[in-house]
Design an enzyme around this catalytic site. Structure first.
Site, PDB file in Angstrom:
ATOM      1  CG  ASP A  14      46.853  41.249  52.246  1.00 30.12           C
ATOM      2  OD1 ASP A  14      47.493  40.234  52.572  1.00 30.12           O
ATOM      3  OD2 ASP A  14      47.160  42.383  52.628  1.00 30.12           O
ATOM      4  CG  ASP A  54      46.286  43.327  56.479  1.00 31.43           C
ATOM      5  OD1 ASP A  54      47.490  43.292  56.815  1.00 31.43           O
ATOM      6  OD2 ASP A  54      45.634  44.397  56.430  1.00 31.43           O
ATOM      7  CG  HIS A  56      45.645  44.689  61.114  1.00 27.17           C
ATOM      8  ND1 HIS A  56      47.020  44.700  60.993  1.00 27.17           N
ATOM      9  CD2 HIS A  56      45.169  45.184  59.933  1.00 27.17           C
ATOM     10  CE1 HIS A  56      47.344  45.179  59.802  1.00 27.17           C
ATOM     11  NE2 HIS A  56      46.248  45.474  59.130  1.00 27.17           N
ATOM     12  CG  HIS A  60      47.207  47.242  63.587  1.00 23.33           C
ATOM     13  ND1 HIS A  60      47.637  47.872  62.443  1.00 23.33           N
ATOM     14  CD2 HIS A  60      48.232  46.440  63.994  1.00 23.33           C
ATOM     15  CE1 HIS A  60      48.864  47.458  62.169  1.00 23.33           C
ATOM     16  NE2 HIS A  60      49.248  46.588  63.086  1.00 23.33           N
ATOM     17  CG  HIS A  89      42.064  47.054  57.294  1.00 24.89           C
ATOM     18  ND1 HIS A  89      42.642  48.209  57.767  1.00 24.89           N
ATOM     19  CD2 HIS A  89      43.092  46.234  56.935  1.00 24.89           C
ATOM     20  CE1 HIS A  89      43.963  48.112  57.687  1.00 24.89           C
ATOM     21  NE2 HIS A  89      44.273  46.914  57.196  1.00 24.89           N
ATOM     22  CE  LYS A 114      50.058  41.167  54.034  1.00 23.58           C
ATOM     23  NZ  LYS A 114      49.495  42.500  54.254  1.00 23.58           N
ATOM     24  CB  CYS A 163      49.753  44.193  50.435  1.00 19.31           C
ATOM     25  SG  CYS A 163      49.238  45.088  51.927  1.00 19.31           S
TER      26      CYS A 163
HETATM   27 ZN    ZN Z   1      46.173  46.142  57.185  1.00 19.61          ZN
END
Ligand code: ZN
Length: 214
Positions: A14, A54, A56, A60, A89, A114, A163
């Site tokens: 990330d 990351d 989304h 989300h 984010h 992800k 993470c």
């Molecule tokens: Zn996230």
């Protein structure tokens, strides 16, 4: 690095502007690791480079803005598990969700995106967090690594206490030898450092610093 380095994957977790100082979910000192990440990614010491991202959808479930009356960093119960609510984010396609422009990503073989299920968060690069059926669906990363004959993974990136930690735990669970490059990570909550380190070491995760691997 030893002669087995071709069986070792470097996984950068990330590295995205939204997690850097100035971003909506800034990890303190997140930008301080970029230089050593650049060196690690440019080193010949790894047989494979993988990045997690990351990624989304808009609105989300992990976003506090989705939950009336809740604020970022509140914790709610979601599918029977604690869920931290985050500032919005890493929304798909936004500049803050991109892989960070300060690094050269061209040697990265796979990018594991992800957190794409609107209703399930994902910290680990290997598995989502729990879904409505109480399961943690896999991303396919472990299978990819195994097909590339990877036995060892070295993890770096953001954030140390979420993470990176969850990815390390799942990597152990998947049977890999796991190293966390501690100084190439930063925490959302640095007061958790001692516990994060102890939890990981108890699972057999090795702690290293970037200079050990360069
Ligand atoms: Zn996230």
């Amino acid at each position: 690095m030893d002669s087995h380095s071709r069986f070792t994957a470097l996984i950068t977790v990330d590295i995205q502007p939204d997690f850097m100082p100035g971003g909506p979910l800034a990890v303190t000192g997140g930008d301080e690791i970029l230089e050593s990440l650049g060196k690690l990614m440019g080193s010949d010491g790894f047989g494979l480079l993988v990045a997690t991202q990351d990624w989304h959808p808009f609105a989300h479930i992990s976003f506090a803005s989705r939950h009336p009356g809740k604020n970022p960093f509140d914790v709610i119960s979601l599918y029977g598990q604690d869920q931290v609510l985050w500032p919005d984010h890493c929304v798909q396609g936004t500049p803050g969700a991109a892989l960070h422009g300060a690094l050269d990503w061209h040697r990265v073989s796979a990018i594991i995106r992800k957190g794409m299920d609107p209703a399930v968060d994902s910290y680990s690069g290997f598995r989502n967090n729990w879904d409505s059926e109480g399961k943690r669906p896999k991303t396919g990363l472990a299978g990819y690594l195994r097909e590339r004959r990877i036995t060892d993974v070295c993890l770096c990136g953001l954030a140390r206490d979420f993470c990176v930690k969850w990815s390390a735990e799942d990597a152990v669970d998947e049977g890999f030898n796991v190293t966390v490059i501690w100084d190439a990570t930063r925490a959302v909550d640095p007061s958790s450092d001692e516990k994060v380190r102890a939890d990981l070491e108890a699972l057999g995760v090795r702690m290293a610093v970037a200079d050990d691997l360069l």
